[in-house]
Design a protein around this motif. Structure first.
Motif, PDB file in Angstrom:
ATOM      1  N   ASN A 197       0.783  -1.230   0.000  1.00  0.00           N
ATOM      2  CA  ASN A 197       0.000   0.000   0.000  1.00  0.00           C
ATOM      3  C   ASN A 197       0.812   1.276   0.000  1.00  0.00           C
ATOM      4  O   ASN A 197       0.327   2.306  -0.474  1.00  0.00           O
ATOM      5  CB  ASN A 197      -0.948   0.000   1.200  1.00  0.00           C
ATOM      6  N   ALA A 198       2.027   1.244   0.536  1.00  0.00           N
ATOM      7  CA  ALA A 198       2.828   2.474   0.582  1.00  0.00           C
ATOM      8  C   ALA A 198       4.132   2.322  -0.194  1.00  0.00           C
ATOM      9  O   ALA A 198       4.857   3.293  -0.368  1.00  0.00           O
ATOM     10  CB  ALA A 198       3.127   2.857   2.029  1.00  0.00           C
ATOM     11  N   GLY A 199       4.443   1.110  -0.640  1.00  0.00           N
ATOM     12  CA  GLY A 199       5.706   0.882  -1.346  1.00  0.00           C
ATOM     13  C   GLY A 199       6.884   0.798  -0.393  1.00  0.00           C
ATOM     14  O   GLY A 199       8.036   0.650  -0.815  1.00  0.00           O
ATOM     15  N   THR A 251      13.179  15.117   9.496  1.00  0.00           N
ATOM     16  CA  THR A 251      13.424  16.230   8.577  1.00  0.00           C
ATOM     17  C   THR A 251      13.935  17.414   9.383  1.00  0.00           C
ATOM     18  O   THR A 251      13.965  17.363  10.612  1.00  0.00           O
ATOM     19  CB  THR A 251      12.133  16.594   7.800  1.00  0.00           C
ATOM     20  N   SER A 252      14.348  18.466   8.716  1.00  0.00           N
ATOM     21  CA  SER A 252      14.782  19.670   9.437  1.00  0.00           C
ATOM     22  C   SER A 252      14.825  20.838   8.461  1.00  0.00           C
ATOM     23  O   SER A 252      14.832  20.643   7.241  1.00  0.00           O
ATOM     24  CB  SER A 252      16.169  19.464  10.069  1.00  0.00           C
ATOM     25  N   PHE A 253      14.871  22.047   9.026  1.00  0.00           N
ATOM     26  CA  PHE A 253      14.969  23.237   8.177  1.00  0.00           C
ATOM     27  C   PHE A 253      16.348  23.275   7.507  1.00  0.00           C
ATOM     28  O   PHE A 253      17.366  23.024   8.140  1.00  0.00           O
ATOM     29  CB  PHE A 253      14.765  24.508   9.016  1.00  0.00           C
ATOM     30  N   PHE A 254      16.336  23.577   6.227  1.00  0.00           N
ATOM     31  CA  PHE A 254      17.544  23.700   5.401  1.00  0.00           C
ATOM     32  C   PHE A 254      18.435  22.459   5.470  1.00  0.00           C
ATOM     33  O   PHE A 254      19.658  22.558   5.413  1.00  0.00           O
ATOM     34  CB  PHE A 254      18.302  25.009   5.708  1.00  0.00           C
ATOM     35  N   ARG A 255      17.780  21.292   5.580  1.00  0.00           N
ATOM     36  CA  ARG A 255      18.497  20.018   5.478  1.00  0.00           C
ATOM     37  C   ARG A 255      19.063  19.927   4.058  1.00  0.00           C
ATOM     38  O   ARG A 255      18.362  20.258   3.098  1.00  0.00           O
ATOM     39  CB  ARG A 255      17.474  18.907   5.698  1.00  0.00           C
ATOM     40  N   GLU A 256      20.287  19.483   3.907  1.00  0.00           N
ATOM     41  CA  GLU A 256      20.944  19.412   2.590  1.00  0.00           C
ATOM     42  C   GLU A 256      20.797  20.763   1.869  1.00  0.00           C
ATOM     43  O   GLU A 256      20.196  20.881   0.805  1.00  0.00           O
ATOM     44  CB  GLU A 256      20.361  18.241   1.773  1.00  0.00           C
ATOM     45  N   ILE A 311      14.389   6.063  -0.538  1.00  0.00           N
ATOM     46  CA  ILE A 311      15.230   5.075   0.183  1.00  0.00           C
ATOM     47  C   ILE A 311      14.372   3.966   0.793  1.00  0.00           C
ATOM     48  O   ILE A 311      14.873   2.885   1.067  1.00  0.00           O
ATOM     49  CB  ILE A 311      16.080   5.688   1.340  1.00  0.00           C
ATOM     50  N   TYR A 312      13.090   4.272   1.045  1.00  0.00           N
ATOM     51  CA  TYR A 312      12.223   3.265   1.682  1.00  0.00           C
ATOM     52  C   TYR A 312      11.581   2.331   0.655  1.00  0.00           C
ATOM     53  O   TYR A 312      10.860   1.412   1.021  1.00  0.00           O
ATOM     54  CB  TYR A 312      11.137   3.966   2.519  1.00  0.00           C
ATOM     55  N   PHE A 313      11.797   2.602  -0.635  1.00  0.00           N
ATOM     56  CA  PHE A 313      11.151   1.817  -1.691  1.00  0.00           C
ATOM     57  C   PHE A 313      12.142   0.829  -2.321  1.00  0.00           C
ATOM     58  O   PHE A 313      13.363   1.014  -2.230  1.00  0.00           O
ATOM     59  CB  PHE A 313      10.635   2.735  -2.803  1.00  0.00           C
TER      60      PHE A 313
HETATM   61  C1  LIG Z   1      12.431  10.975   5.963  1.00  0.00           C
HETATM   62  S1  LIG Z   1      11.012  11.909   5.484  1.00  0.00           S
HETATM   63  C2  LIG Z   1      11.744  13.083   4.340  1.00  0.00           C
HETATM   64  C3  LIG Z   1      11.228  14.491   4.559  1.00  0.00           C
HETATM   65  C4  LIG Z   1      11.888  15.552   3.666  1.00  0.00           C
HETATM   66  N1  LIG Z   1      11.646  15.276   2.281  1.00  0.00           N
HETATM   67  C5  LIG Z   1      13.359  15.659   3.963  1.00  0.00           C
HETATM   68  O1  LIG Z   1      14.190  15.184   3.183  1.00  0.00           O
HETATM   69  O2  LIG Z   1      13.724  16.213   5.002  1.00  0.00           O
HETATM   70  C6  LIG Z   1      10.195  10.760   4.343  1.00  0.00           C
HETATM   71  C7  LIG Z   1       8.719  11.124   4.141  1.00  0.00           C
HETATM   72  O3  LIG Z   1       8.234  10.331   3.037  1.00  0.00           O
HETATM   73  C8  LIG Z   1       6.886   9.994   3.314  1.00  0.00           C
HETATM   74  N2  LIG Z   1       6.486   8.826   2.506  1.00  0.00           N
HETATM   75  C9  LIG Z   1       6.862   7.531   2.649  1.00  0.00           C
HETATM   76  N3  LIG Z   1       6.240   6.740   1.752  1.00  0.00           N
HETATM   77  C10 LIG Z   1       5.449   7.557   1.006  1.00  0.00           C
HETATM   78  C11 LIG Z   1       4.546   7.340  -0.075  1.00  0.00           C
HETATM   79  N4  LIG Z   1       4.314   6.121  -0.579  1.00  0.00           N
HETATM   80  N5  LIG Z   1       3.910   8.411  -0.600  1.00  0.00           N
HETATM   81  C12 LIG Z   1       4.118   9.653  -0.098  1.00  0.00           C
HETATM   82  N6  LIG Z   1       4.952   9.926   0.929  1.00  0.00           N
HETATM   83  C13 LIG Z   1       5.610   8.895   1.486  1.00  0.00           C
HETATM   84  C14 LIG Z   1       6.891   9.723   4.811  1.00  0.00           C
HETATM   85  O4  LIG Z   1       5.596   9.815   5.373  1.00  0.00           O
HETATM   86  C15 LIG Z   1       7.863  10.780   5.334  1.00  0.00           C
HETATM   87  O5  LIG Z   1       7.203  11.920   5.826  1.00  0.00           O
END
Ligand SMILES: C[S@@+](CC[C@H](N)C(=O)[O-])C[C@H]1O[C@@H](n2cnc3c(N)ncnc32)[C@H](O)[C@@H]1O
Length: 298
Positions: A39-41, A95-100, A242-244
């Motif tokens: 469902n979310a990959g 996450t954070s402000f001005f990350r990367e 990275i989560y996919f």
């Molecule tokens: C680690 S955070 C990155 C936040 C920001 N982009 C950063 O780099 O600081 C990853 C985000 O991806 C979202 N995410 C994960 N799977 C997703 C999906 N299938 N569709 C949309 N968002 C997703 C998560 O809910 C999470 O808030």
């Protein structure tokens, strides 16, 4: 504190841990891994069992469920309803402000200036923060965009900020952050873009409405159909892929390419990349990809 507060019940029922609550068994862990991948990959490796158990423990308590067996039955029976709770609990939202920060420097030094030039007839500019978490990323984009837009000329400039997790979208929409999370924001931007909290909000800062109004926040699963037409001038999708798994990443990059204007940019997270030849992109900076073409048929 009475020592009984640390007493472990050696007669706890099977499957339970008196100190830490219900234990996630093999079958339930497999079921949850399958549901979240479908469902979310999001791919959860076999080593993520403790993490899943820890993150779902609160959800079990909220629902008043005694075990992971009963939670999995609830996920099966309630269909899409509990999917939201499950996904919200299992996403990683760091996450954070001005990350990367190099992406924001590039945004200000050439990505927005090129888009302003390319779109001078339409005066339309679009940026998408895909996987925006609690809003720090799109608010940084909005701060930079508000500095780059020419004064005196009206531009239809908008940022779309989306995430699968409805809780982080709610937090992002409020635009209120503890002041100690703003250490990477320059003094000048703090003064121009934030209001300092007082009374019940002391120790917090709220984003100024004229910066916030540039952003539309929406819940969106990147695995589903996207309602947007594009074209976007810049897409940020950082620390999400990275989560996919690899096929899902490649499909996503191809879909981003389809929504980007020729000459538009895709920014990825520090550990993410696009395989050469997968899509019409050229690497032009650290995790910055430019789509082929310049919007004038080139
Ligand atoms: C680690 S955070 C990155 C936040 C920001 N982009 C950063 O780099 O600081 C990853 C985000 O991806 C979202 N995410 C994960 N799977 C997703 C999906 N299938 N569709 C949309 N968002 C997703 C998560 O809910 C999470 O808030």
């Amino acid at each position: 504190m009475p020592t009984s507060a640390f007493h472990a019940d050696v007669h706890a029922p099977a499957g339970d841990n008196a100190q830490f609550g219900p234990v996630l068994g093999d079958a339930e862990f497999e079921f949850i891994r399958h549901v979240i991948a479908e469902n979310a990959g999001i791919i959860l490796g076999p080593n993520k069992r403790q993490l899943v158990q820890g993150r779902l423990a609160r959800r079990l308590r909220e629902l008043g469920l005694p075990s992971y067996e009963s939670y999995c039955a609830h996920v099966r029976d309630s269909g899409p309803e509990e999917l939201v709770g499950l996904i919200n609990a299992l996403t990683t939202n760091v996450t954070s402000f001005f990350r990367e920060n190099h992406h924001f420097e590039a945004l200000s030094s050439y990505m927005i200036p090129e888009a302003l030039k390319r779109n001078q007839t339409s005066r339309r500019l679009r940026i998408w923060s895909a996987g925006c978490s609690t809003g720090e990323e799109p608010y940084c984009i909005a701060m930079v965009l508000s500095e780059c837009l020419p004064s005196g000329i009206r531009w239809d400039a908008k940022i779309l900020a989306t995430d699968i997790d409805s809780e982080v979208i709610n937090t992002a929409q409020q635009g209120i952050y503890p002041s100690d999370r703003l250490s990477a924001v320059t003094e000048a931007r703090l003064r121009r873009c934030f209001r300092k909290g007082v009374g019940a909000h002391s120790g917090q800062a709220m984003i100024q409405p004229d910066v916030a109004r540039l952003i539309t926040f929406r819940t969106l699963n990147l695995q589903h159909n996207w309602p947007m037409q594009g074209p976007f001038d810049v897409i940020f999708c950082r620390n999400v892929m990275i989560y996919f798994d690899q096929p899902t990443r490649e499909k996503l990059v191809t879909r981003f390419a389809g929504l980007l204007a020729p000459g538009g940019y895709l920014c990825l997270g520090h550990s993410e990349s696009i395989h050469a030849g997968t899509a019409p992109f050229r690497l032009v900076g650290k995790t910055i990809y430019r789509k082929h073409g310049d919007g004038n048929g080139a």
